[in-house]
Design a protein around this motif. Structure first.
Motif, PDB file in Angstrom:
ATOM      1  N   PHE A   1       6.458  12.726  -4.414  1.00  0.00           N
ATOM      2  CA  PHE A   1       6.858  12.230  -3.096  1.00  0.00           C
ATOM      3  C   PHE A   1       8.371  12.351  -2.941  1.00  0.00           C
ATOM      4  O   PHE A   1       9.128  12.006  -3.852  1.00  0.00           O
ATOM      5  CB  PHE A   1       6.426  10.762  -2.935  1.00  0.00           C
TER       6      PHE A   1
ATOM      7  N   GLN B   1       3.090  17.520  -5.221  1.00  0.00           N
ATOM      8  CA  GLN B   1       2.465  16.194  -5.302  1.00  0.00           C
ATOM      9  C   GLN B   1       3.495  15.087  -5.494  1.00  0.00           C
ATOM     10  O   GLN B   1       3.180  13.913  -5.277  1.00  0.00           O
ATOM     11  CB  GLN B   1       1.440  16.159  -6.447  1.00  0.00           C
TER      12      GLN B   1
ATOM     13  N   GLU C   1       2.488   1.637  -3.397  1.00  0.00           N
ATOM     14  CA  GLU C   1       1.512   2.120  -4.376  1.00  0.00           C
ATOM     15  C   GLU C   1       1.234   3.606  -4.172  1.00  0.00           C
ATOM     16  O   GLU C   1       1.085   4.372  -5.133  1.00  0.00           O
ATOM     17  CB  GLU C   1       0.218   1.301  -4.228  1.00  0.00           C
ATOM     18  N   ASP C   2       1.179   4.002  -2.898  1.00  0.00           N
ATOM     19  CA  ASP C   2       0.849   5.396  -2.576  1.00  0.00           C
ATOM     20  C   ASP C   2       1.972   6.359  -3.000  1.00  0.00           C
ATOM     21  O   ASP C   2       1.715   7.392  -3.626  1.00  0.00           O
ATOM     22  CB  ASP C   2       0.585   5.506  -1.072  1.00  0.00           C
ATOM     23  N   VAL C   3       3.227   6.029  -2.647  1.00  0.00           N
ATOM     24  CA  VAL C   3       4.332   6.967  -2.938  1.00  0.00           C
ATOM     25  C   VAL C   3       4.607   7.062  -4.431  1.00  0.00           C
ATOM     26  O   VAL C   3       5.105   8.083  -4.925  1.00  0.00           O
ATOM     27  CB  VAL C   3       5.628   6.572  -2.188  1.00  0.00           C
ATOM     28  N   TYR C   4       4.251   6.004  -5.164  1.00  0.00           N
ATOM     29  CA  TYR C   4       4.497   6.028  -6.608  1.00  0.00           C
ATOM     30  C   TYR C   4       3.282   6.510  -7.407  1.00  0.00           C
ATOM     31  O   TYR C   4       3.263   6.409  -8.643  1.00  0.00           O
ATOM     32  CB  TYR C   4       4.904   4.643  -7.103  1.00  0.00           C
ATOM     33  N   THR C   5       2.241   6.981  -6.691  1.00  0.00           N
ATOM     34  CA  THR C   5       1.042   7.474  -7.388  1.00  0.00           C
ATOM     35  C   THR C   5       1.415   8.569  -8.385  1.00  0.00           C
ATOM     36  O   THR C   5       0.997   8.558  -9.543  1.00  0.00           O
ATOM     37  CB  THR C   5       0.020   8.012  -6.372  1.00  0.00           C
ATOM     38  N   LYS C   6       2.169   9.553  -7.925  1.00  0.00           N
ATOM     39  CA  LYS C   6       2.651  10.625  -8.811  1.00  0.00           C
ATOM     40  C   LYS C   6       4.138  10.472  -9.130  1.00  0.00           C
ATOM     41  O   LYS C   6       4.628  11.029 -10.103  1.00  0.00           O
ATOM     42  CB  LYS C   6       2.417  11.994  -8.157  1.00  0.00           C
TER      43      LYS C   6
ATOM     44  N   ILE D   1       0.842  -1.208   0.000  1.00  0.00           N
ATOM     45  CA  ILE D   1       0.000   0.000   0.000  1.00  0.00           C
ATOM     46  C   ILE D   1       0.875   1.255   0.000  1.00  0.00           C
ATOM     47  O   ILE D   1       0.610   2.212  -0.726  1.00  0.00           O
ATOM     48  CB  ILE D   1      -0.956  -0.011   1.223  1.00  0.00           C
ATOM     49  N   VAL D   2       1.920   1.221   0.863  1.00  0.00           N
ATOM     50  CA  VAL D   2       2.844   2.369   0.916  1.00  0.00           C
ATOM     51  C   VAL D   2       3.519   2.573  -0.439  1.00  0.00           C
ATOM     52  O   VAL D   2       3.609   3.692  -0.946  1.00  0.00           O
ATOM     53  CB  VAL D   2       3.905   2.168   2.031  1.00  0.00           C
TER      54      VAL D   2
ATOM     55  N   ALA E   1       0.838   4.452   7.967  1.00  0.00           N
ATOM     56  CA  ALA E   1       0.251   3.204   7.433  1.00  0.00           C
ATOM     57  C   ALA E   1       0.091   2.131   8.503  1.00  0.00           C
ATOM     58  O   ALA E   1      -0.860   1.333   8.478  1.00  0.00           O
ATOM     59  CB  ALA E   1       1.123   2.684   6.294  1.00  0.00           C
TER      60      ALA E   1
ATOM     61  N   ARG F   1       5.409   8.442   6.377  1.00  0.00           N
ATOM     62  CA  ARG F   1       4.359   7.719   5.635  1.00  0.00           C
ATOM     63  C   ARG F   1       4.185   6.310   6.169  1.00  0.00           C
ATOM     64  O   ARG F   1       3.049   5.795   6.278  1.00  0.00           O
ATOM     65  CB  ARG F   1       4.730   7.666   4.142  1.00  0.00           C
TER      66      ARG F   1
END
Length: 681
Positions: free
Chosen positions: A163, A161, A126-131, A123-124, A175, A171
């Motif tokens: 990371f 935006q 996926e989140d940090v690589y969103t942008k 999840i972490v 989580a 982060r």
């Protein structure tokens, strides 16, 4: 055919000058700008000197350089940067995390299962690589828009935006919500710190391309002036918009696309002006410097230097016009003065600047500064063979450049707030380049066979091979030559002639006596006179031959033509009077041509001075019990006799200068014989 060949052979010098004239004209025209010339001269802050000016055609008003620069700076400051998003790094990071977790996780040590920890970690990720993850530090504000490029898609986001790796610990803590899972937080922080890699980087090439595209799209114009519209009225001060509109009209006029017909007229106009400049040069040489005009080598040398300066300036202007003052134009009058004379150097310098007026921007300012600098060069550079003099003169020339440019800037801008200080550096570079005059002079001497004061200084060394030979074979003549050199140098200094040239000419003027030294009185060590056994005509021929022998010896030893001129002219066309009288007493009827030197007569101040000094010094040895009054009468008699014979008709020397030379010779001879003024009893 024979008549044509005869005509060509007789007029080859003039034909060569005509060829040089045409070739130089074409070469200069080739380098000139191929656009129209704006016929009005104007300066910022000055009144318009002409009648009311109306637009001859419609044209756009160009933006000022400062305005365009500000617009470009604004585009760079506000440009949206492009960042590349690397998808492969995301996949690698996820796989690396799962692999490391499987290796290090031990169920008995943690309160949460491995599956739960793996889920939180993914999840972490996926989140940090969103942008995307960025590591490099860029000077962008958080709310700055950026373009994120993922493959062929581009997404617009804010810089904040992205990371940053320093926020990873925070982060992970967010989580892992279980307060009893401190060990899990630490484990995830360590593993994720090893596996999460930056995948977003600035695409410099794409960003710069976008900026350049925007800059190229800037409209360089800020308005239009319609045909017939009034631009400026007579007496109106040229400033602000008026100045910019006039500059726009000038630029438009010079950059027009000319039709074939207009182009031919343009070339005809340029040809006439350039030919006029070269015609003035030829007329000046023919009227005031005939000895140069009839010497094709010297004429070629002058034209070569003019072309070289125009060529260098044209190249610099094409590369970047702001460096135009780096070209050491003052080398031109300096070199011509070294080889010829100051008047010719300044005249050629001014003509060259007239040609450059077609090439350089701000032609009035450029021509003013260069002419003033050329005058200073002529006035300050004296005795070039003294190295210190050149350094001092270059310093003075540089200061004149700086003062002149500063004055023009004050007139045009009215303040010094926007003064271009780097231009002063260009003047210094120009001064340093002027110091190359010495090696350039040496190069020209070898190529064109000319002689400068530097070479004259070398020739004046009495330890040189030829003068040593003279002192060994004809010691009396050598001593006589030294005395004549001292007398002639003093006289030349007094009337402003070339003292170094006169001295060298005096040292070598009698080298022809080395062929038959004992036939000349000064070399006879006993009472035996070799002429007693010869016919007067034979004796006269031996005496006359020392001029011819001297010229031959000088040529064998590669003496410059300017020095050989002294050997040829130091007796002019005078009679060998002693043997002429003997022959007349013996035979009655005598042909004077058998007893006359071949000439030519002196044709410069320097050669005239040598004739006077040589005659006076030689004849002074015959004075018995010399006194001041005898020496005065003696000098007057000899020089007046030469004037009556017309020996100085071809020399550009005045009666006043001859009287001054007489005074110097009288004073020097009195010093040689240690005489004092005679007092009445």
């Amino acid at each position: 055919m024979q008549q044509l060949l005869l005509f060509l052979s007789r007029n080859q010098s003039l034909i060569y000058k005509a060829f040089l004239f045409i070739a130089a004209t074409f070469l200069i025209i080739y380098m000139l700008p191929k656009g129209g010339q704006f016929k009005y001269n104007f300066q910022k802050g000055k009144p318009w000197q002409y009648e009311n000016l109306y637009a001859p055609f419609s044209f756009t008003i160009k933006k000022e350089t400062e305005t365009l620069q500000k617009e470009q700076e604004a585009i760079r400051a506000n440009a949206i940067p492009y960042f590349d998003f690397d998808v492969d790094i995301v996949t690698d990071s996820r796989a690396s995390f799962n692999e490391i977790l499987n290796e290090v996780y031990v169920d008995s040590l943690f309160a949460i299962s491995e599956t739960a920890v793996q889920r939180i970690g993914n999840i972490v990720i996926e989140d940090v690589y969103t942008k995307g993850v960025v590591d490099a530090i860029y000077s962008y504000s958080g709310d700055r828009l950026i373009y994120l490029k993922k493959g062929n898609e581009i997404e617009e986001i804010t810089y904040t935006q992205l990371f940053r790796l320093e926020n990873l610990k925070k982060r992970v803590n967010t989580a892992v919500t279980n307060n009893n899972a401190i060990e899990v937080r630490e484990l995830l922080q360590k593993i994720l710190a090893r596996t999460i890699q930056p995948n977003v980087s600035l695409n410099v090439k794409l960003t710069e391309a976008a900026i350049e595209a925007e800059i190229n799209a800037i409209n360089p114009n800020r308005g239009i002036i319609e045909k017939g519209g009034r631009i400026v009225a007579k007496g109106e001060v040229v400033e602000g918009d008026k100045f910019q509109i006039l500059n726009s009209l000038k630029a438009e006029y010079q950059s027009q696309v000319w039709s074939q017909s207009n182009y031919y007229w343009l070339m005809i106009g340029y040809s006439m002006l350039v030919m006029l400049v070269f015609l003035m040069l030829f007329l000046f040489l023919k009227k005031y410097r005939p000895e140069i005009f009839y010497n094709n080598t010297k004429v070629t040398f002058i034209f070569f230097n003019i072309f070289l300066m125009v060529f260098l300036t044209t190249i610099v202007v094409k590369l970047d016009a702001k460096y135009v003052y780096v070209v050491p134009l003052c080398i031109l009058p300096l070199i011509l003065k070294a080889f010829f004379d100051p008047r010719l150097g300044l005249f050629v310098h001014v003509l060259t600047i007239l040609l450059l007026g077609f090439v350089v921007p701000n032609s009035f300012e450029y021509m003013f500064l260069q002419i003033i600098a050329g005058i200073v060069t002529i006035l300050t550079v004296s005795e070039l063979y003294k190295r210190a003099n050149l350094f001092i003169s270059v310093g003075q020339i540089t200061i004149i450049y700086i003062i002149g440019y500063f004055a023009f800037f004050l007139i045009q801008e009215g303040n010094i707030q926007v003064l271009h200080w780097e231009t002063f550096g260009y003047f210094v570079l120009s001064g340093l380049a002027t110091l190359f005059a010495h090696p350039l002079i040496y190069f020209y001497e070898k190529i064109f066979g000319l002689v400068s004061d530097v070479s004259l200084l070398e020739l004046s060394d009495t330890n040189s091979k030829l003068l040593k030979e003279l002192s060994n074979k004809a010691p009396g003549t050598f001593h006589h030559s030294l005395n004549v050199a001292n007398l002639a140098e003093a006289a030349a200094n007094e009337i402003g002639a070339n003292a170094m040239l006169v001295r060298v000419g005096a040292l070598y003027h009698d080298i022809g006596k080395m062929t038959n030294p004992t036939f000349f009185t000064e070399n006879q060590v006993n009472s035996i006179n070799s002429h007693n056994e010869l016919d007067p005509k034979e004796s006269a021929q031996i005496i006359i031959d020392h001029v011819i022998n001297g010229v031959e010896t000088a040529r064998k030893n590669n003496l410059p033509d300017r020095v050989i001129d002294f050997i040829r002219t130091h007796h002019g066309t005078s009679l060998v009077y002693y043997f002429y009288k003997r022959e007349k007493e013996k035979n009655g009827e005598v042909d004077e041509n058998d007893f006359r030197y071949p000439g030519p007569m002196p044709f410069s101040k320097e050669t005239a001075i040598l004739m006077m000094a040589d005659s006076v010094e030689a004849a002074s040895k015959s004075l018995k019990e010399p006194t001041s009054s005898k020496i005065d009468m003696f000098v007057e008699k000899i020089i007046d006799g030469q004037m009556e014979q017309g020996q100085f008709l071809n020399a550009n020397i005045t009666f006043k200068e001859i009287q001054t030379i007489k005074k110097v010779l009288k004073k020097k001879l009195n010093n040689i014989y240690h005489l004092r003024v005679e007092y009445p009893e």
